[in-house]
Scaffold this active site. Structure first.
Site, mmCIF file in Angstrom:
data_model
loop_
_atom_site.group_PDB
_atom_site.id
_atom_site.type_symbol
_atom_site.label_atom_id
_atom_site.label_comp_id
_atom_site.label_asym_id
_atom_site.label_seq_id
_atom_site.Cartn_x
_atom_site.Cartn_y
_atom_site.Cartn_z
ATOM 1 N N GLY A 123 0.798 -1.222 0.000
ATOM 2 C CA GLY A 123 0.000 0.000 0.000
ATOM 3 C C GLY A 123 0.826 1.264 0.000
ATOM 4 O O GLY A 123 0.517 2.213 -0.732
ATOM 5 N N ASP A 143 -6.984 -0.061 5.521
ATOM 6 C CA ASP A 143 -7.519 -1.234 6.200
ATOM 7 C C ASP A 143 -6.553 -2.405 6.050
ATOM 8 O O ASP A 143 -6.947 -3.520 5.727
ATOM 9 C CB ASP A 143 -8.892 -1.580 5.614
#
Length: 169
Positions: A123, A143
């Site tokens: 990410g 998340d």
């Protein structure tokens, strides 16, 4: 996991992905008993876990996001909810583990949807790349978890500053 759960998928070590089903709910576990995602079999788009419900409070502030970046896919609960609740939104989900994507598709009804792009990469790297390319998002959700809780690389000051700069005003 309780004894009522039937294990329907378990990955080979060291990945530690388990999918369990009790006939009512299907749950995704990473590394043993750490539940990462849960889906009601009769309502796959409903958000079951309280933390995912809380994350969608972001829609109070940005009720019609056109572009969403979600880092961490899990069972795809947030993706399915956003696709249903935000019919105009284009969603990019970033997931580091290709097996998680396959599990989400095969066991959690993750749709093959034109408005959904799944990127396989860390990410923090995708965030840096999208920022360098001049990208912007109306909603950005982190998340992602590792063995110790929230992914530390995404909580670093530099990563969080990049997230802020990726958000539209």
């Amino acid at each position: 996991m309780t004894s009522r759960h039937r294990i329907i998928y378990r990955s080979a070590p060291p990945r530690g992905i388990t999918v369990a089903d009790d006939g009512y709910r299907r749950s995704l576990y990473l590394d043993g008993d750490s539940m990462q995602s849960c889906m009601l079999l009769n309502d796959p788009e409903m958000l079951v876990m309280e933390y995912s419900q809380a994350m969608m409070c972001a829609l109070f502030f940005q009720p019609r996001p056109a572009r969403v970046l979600l880092v961490g896919l899990g069972g795809g609960s947030l993706v399915k909810f956003l696709l249903a609740a935000c019919p105009e939104a284009h969603i990019e989900a970033v997931e580091i583990n290709p097996e998680v994507v396959e599990v989400a598709r095969n066991y959690f009804h993750l749709p093959d949807e034109q408005r959904l792009l799944i990127t396989l990469a860390p990410g923090e790297e995708v965030i840096a790349q999208r920022l360098a390319a001049g990208g912007s998002y109306d909603l950005l959700l982190l998340d992602a978890f590792d063995d110790n809780g929230p992914a530390r690389a995404l909580l670093a000051d530099q990563a969080l500053r990049r997230c802020r700069r990726l958000l539209t005003p």
